[in-house]
Structures are given as structure tokens and as C-alpha cells.
Design an enzyme around this catalytic site. Structure first.
Site, mmCIF file in Angstrom:
data_model
loop_
_atom_site.group_PDB
_atom_site.id
_atom_site.type_symbol
_atom_site.label_atom_id
_atom_site.label_comp_id
_atom_site.label_asym_id
_atom_site.label_seq_id
_atom_site.Cartn_x
_atom_site.Cartn_y
_atom_site.Cartn_z
ATOM 1 C CG ASP A 152 -0.302 0.015 2.531
ATOM 2 O OD1 ASP A 152 0.860 0.460 2.611
ATOM 3 O OD2 ASP A 152 -0.930 -0.406 3.518
ATOM 4 C CB SER A 153 0.169 4.851 -0.149
ATOM 5 O OG SER A 153 -0.580 4.923 1.044
#
Lengths: 427, 79
Positions: free
Chosen positions: B36-37
Site C-alpha cells: 500500500d502507499s
């Protein structure tokens, strides 16, 4: 619960999970507790040479099959670094509780009716400590992107909700050592008032780190006279007590609306029948005179359940093993029970596992429920010579078989916050 | 495969907990490797640490695949 004419929805307990200094797993921990074993030991996880308190209750490391904690068996390695230990312990206890309850809804509507309320007294203290050291070394840009979500208290609830897809109310209690009881009581109210049908509720704490122990040492709250005999250090009501022993762990229960539980044929451990709260408005760390705040919390719990003291057979005391607090709580309980004090047993399970701070109330709530289930009062270890006599049986040294239908569990926190919760045998 | 590529691959395997075989040059951190980010922020920090390079935010945003990372680091080191 809460027969206030507003919402008669009853709340029952259908799942339980524990990670504590006596190990992992409700039945394993309970068996050891009834056998009078202690989970307190020397701190090995960091250097304690500069600290006056050198002991604590820590979750034992080892295989799940032995009732010990090997994080790799519970949480993928890549996710472990995204959460402080208090969240890891919450996930472990939540997994046991959810599995135990059998409640794993697949459809969206049911998931939206299932919430999470797991609190902590302090949260990710060790993570904050480690990150602060990185910043202090001039490397603020090297602080992990997971620092904040690892340390935030409500991320225990957040992580549990993400794991199971529970989309109902997502909340977290922060009331120091009263957190666990507040979480159970508040979550039960959410169900009672209709905000949810099922709540995964509890408390988690992992503050046994250098900063945590140093802080409580500075507040002169910890036992320092039993560093060579750790199992003797937590001795509620005993004249030799000299402070509490820090513990870590998590307690999580699945609370459920009674009809909902019945309809799916769930196993029901007990009913939450009362909950009371109060504030001392007195001192940041010391209890008020006569522990009158505790007295009012217990009284409020009884009133919400429409019960009299004589209806209670067992009290799980806050009983932290501090010189001041123990006798004040005893005094408040004596005053509450009056002539009925002779019939009640009161013990402090902190004698075996130490003080789990924000997890204490949740873990002790589970012990209270088990006391009802098995008709046994768990012992107060090390209560060899009480500093104050009482007609209340404090279950010294050994567990006692007793008929227990209703149990009261107390938790009081710094800041003068008090909470009491009442459980009754399954309807 | 270059030393840089080997090292990048190792870091990705370690941080994202993925199988080595999945870490191909074309693999996207987010689409193929489950990051994820925040994972990608951490990955870039790990690259900076391991290779002693500075990767500014605007450059980091453009590093989306294993190859992007290898190319950027080799370019930095070559300069």
C-alpha cells in the site's frame, strides 16, 4: 441490562480471549490461575540496571501449543512492524474471542452491525520511545511511515475491524487502568441502545518497556522490594505490599445482543447486567478518601442492574497491591455491602499476573465470568498477613469453591476514574 | 543481474513479505506485490538507507516497479 425504559435489549458474552503473563488462551490461563501459579518474573527484555523495579508480568514467549506467544504464528512478519506490541496482543486475544464465539459474518449487513471497542491505557509507548530516539539522533526523515498508526490507541480496534471486516461502531476507550471495564461496559451499552448487535470489546497494554517502567517508578507506584522473589511481589492487602507490579497483555470478549446470540445457537457464558461509573475529582493519582468514587461506581452498577449487594457472591477487586489503594477499596466494599459483607468473596487476580493497566479490566472481567461459570473464586496470592482485618473473605492463597451467580468487577484509573461492571450466569 | 538489482530484490522480499519469484523487474509494488502507499514510503526509505542515496518525494512517486527502483538507484550511483 439497563432497565431504563428506553431500551431493554439484553447483552450476553459469547466469546473470550486472553493473552497475559500466565500465557495465551482462556482455559490455559484460568487453569494456571486456579492452581495458584504466578506470571511475574524478572524483566529480561531490556536493561533494568538503572531502575528500582526490575520485575514485571510479561506474556511468555514460545509455541502456541504450549500456551505461549510466537508472533509469527499469529501475524505475518511484514505486518508486525506496522503495529506496536499492544496491538499485536489485542489481535491475538481478539482472534481467540472471535473464534470462540463462532461469529464470522459474511454478509455486509451483519458486518455493519458488528463493531469493535478495544482500548488501552497508554498505547504504543515503546514505538514512541524508539521513534523519538531516531528523531533525537537527527534522523527525523527516517521515522517509519508506520510510526503513527502503530502507536495510536484506536488502531487496536482498527486492526481487528480490518482483519474481520467488522464495519459497525469502531471506538476506543482511554481511561488509564479503568479502560478495560469502560470498554466492556460502553460496548454493552452500544448494543443495548441499538447501535450494534455484536461488539468485540476489551483492552490491551504493552507498556513494560524502559520508558514505561521508569515512568511508574518515578511516580513511586511500583513494588521494588521483591526483585529477587518476583512471584511474591504482587500481594494485595498483605501488610508487606509495597506497590504494584506492571503487567502486559490483552483481554477481549465478544458481546452480543441476547436474541441475536440465541437465534444463532451461540454458546453463552454470562450476561452483562450492570455497569456504573464515577469520577473522584480529587487527585491525579491518589484515590479519594474512603474511595468514595469507587463506592459510587459500584452503587451505580448495582442500581443499573436493579440489584442489592446481597445478590453478589464474588467481587474481582481492583486490588493493585499498593499500600493506599487496597485498604481504601476494601473499606468502600465493606461500606457498600454493610451487613451482607460476610457472604461475599473478594479476590485480586493481580496477585498472579500483575497490573495490566488498560487491559486489566477486560482480563479481570473474563476471570469474573469464569468464576461464575465454574463456581470458583480465584485466589489472592501472597495474602499471608492482611494489613487490615475484614469480614470479607479475600480468598487468600487458594481458590475456593463457592456458588457464584453474580460477580462484580472493579477498575479504577489515574485521574480519578472508576468503573464497575456486573455479570450474571447465562440466562 | 547486477548487484543493485539483487539488493533491491532482497529488500523488496524482506519488506513486503513476498516470494522471491514474484519480484520480477516489471512487478508493480502496489498492483503485483500487495504494497500500500505506506509500504512504498517505507521501501523507498529502505533503498535510501541501503544504497546511501537520497530519493526526493517527487522522484519516489515515479518509482512504481522493481525496475524503476533499480534504474533510479543505478543512475544516482553512476553520477
Amino acid at each position: 441490562m439497563f432497565q431504563n425504559g428506553f431500551s431493554p435489549r439484553r447483552v450476553v458474552v459469547t466469546g473470550m480471549g486472553i493473552a497475559c503473563p500466565l500465557g495465551l488462551g482462556v482455559e490455559h490461563v484460568w487453569k494456571r490461575m486456579l492452581a495458584g501459579e504466578s506470571g511475574i518474573g524478572s524483566i529480561q527484555s531490556f536493561d533494568v540496571s538503572a531502575l528500582p523495579a526490575k520485575i514485571a508480568g510479561q506474556v511468555p514467549a514460545g509455541a502456541k501449543a504450549d500456551g505461549r506467544l510466537d508472533l509469527g504464528e499469529w501475524i505475518p512478519i511484514k505486518d508486525q512492524k506496522k503495529m506496536d506490541r499492544f496491538i499485536q496482543l489485542a489481535l491475538v486475544a481478539a482472534e481467540e474471542a472471535v473464534e470462540d464465539s463462532g461469529w464470522k459474518p459474511e454478509d455486509n449487513e451483519a458486518r455493519c452491525r458488528t463493531g469493535v471497542m478495544i482500548g488501552s491505557g497508554i498505547g504504543g509507548l515503546e514505538t514512541i520511545d524508539e521513534s523519538a530516539r531516531v528523531a533525537a539522533a537527527g534522523k527525523a526523515r527516517r521515522i517509519s511511515p508506520f510510526f503513527i498508526p502503530s502507536a495510536l490507541i484506536n488502531l487496536a480496534s482498527g486492526q481487528v475491524s480490518i482483519k474481520y471486516g467488522f464495519k459497525g461502531p469502531n471506538h476506543a476507550v482511554v481511561t488509564a487502568c479503568a479502560t478495560g471495564v469502560h470498554a466492556l461496559g460502553d460496548a454493552a451499552r452500544l448494543i443495548s441502545l441499538g447501535d450494534a448487535d455484536v461488539m468485540v470489546a476489551g483492552g490491551a497494554e504493552a507498556a513494560v518497556c524502559e520508558l514505561g517502567v521508569a515512568g511508574f517508578c518515578a511516580a513511586r507506584a511500583l513494588s521494588t522490594g521483591f526483585n529477587d522473589t518476583p512471584a511474591k511481589a504482587s500481594r494485595p492487602w498483605d501488610e508487606g505490599r509495597d506497590g504494584f507490579v506492571m503487567g502486559e497483555g490483552a483481554g477481549v470478549v465478544v458481546l452480543e445482543e441476547y436474541e441475536h446470540a440465541k437465534a444463532r445457537g451461540a454458546k453463552i457464558y454470562a450476561e452483562v447486567i450492570g455497569y456504573g461509573m464515577s469520577g473522584d475529582a480529587y487527585h491525579i493519582t491518589a484515590p479519594a478518601e474512603g474511595h468514595e468514587g469507587a463506592f459510587r461506581a459500584m452503587k451505580a452498577a448495582l442500581a443499573s442492574a436493579n440489584l442489592a449487594p446481597a445478590d453478589i457472591q464474588y467481587v474481582n477487586a481492583h486490588g493493585t497491591s499498593t499500600p493506599l489503594g487496597d485498604d481504601l477499596e476494601l473499606e468502600a466494599v465493606e461500606r457498600l455491602f454493610g451487613d451482607d459483607a460476610r457472604g461475599v468473596a473478594m479476590s485480586s487476580t493481580k496477585s498472579a499476573i500483575g497490573h495490566l493497566l488498560g487491559a486489566a479490566g477486560a482480563v479481570e472481567g473474563i476471570f469474573s465470568i469464569l468464576a461464575i461459570r465454574d463456581n470458583v473464586a480465584p485466589p489472592t496470592l501472597n495474602l499471608e498477613k492482611p494489613s487490615r482485618e475484614s469480614v470479607i473473605d479475600r480468598v487468600a492463597l487458594e481458590a475456593q469453591s463457592r456458588k457464584i451467580e453474580v460477580a462484580l468487577s472493579n477498575s479504577f484509573g489515574f485521574g480519578g476514574t472508576n468503573a464497575s461492571i456486573l455479570f450474571r450466569a447465562a440466562p | 543481474m547486477s548487484d543493485t538489482a539483487d539488493k533491491v530484490k532482497k529488500i523488496v522480499v524482506e519488506h513486503l513479505g513476498v516470494e522471491e519469484a514474484k519480484v520480477t523487474p516489471e512487478a508493480s509494488f502496489i498492483d503485483d506485490l500487495g504494497a500500500d502507499s505506506l509500504d512504498t514510503v517505507e521501501l523507498v526509505m529502505a533503498f535510501e538507507e541501503a544504497f546511501g542515496v537520497e530519493i526526493p518525494d517527487d522522484a519516489a512517486e515515479k518509482i512504481t516497479t522493481v525496475k524503476d527502483a533499480i534504474d533510479y538507484i543505478e543512475k544516482q550511483k553512476g553520477e
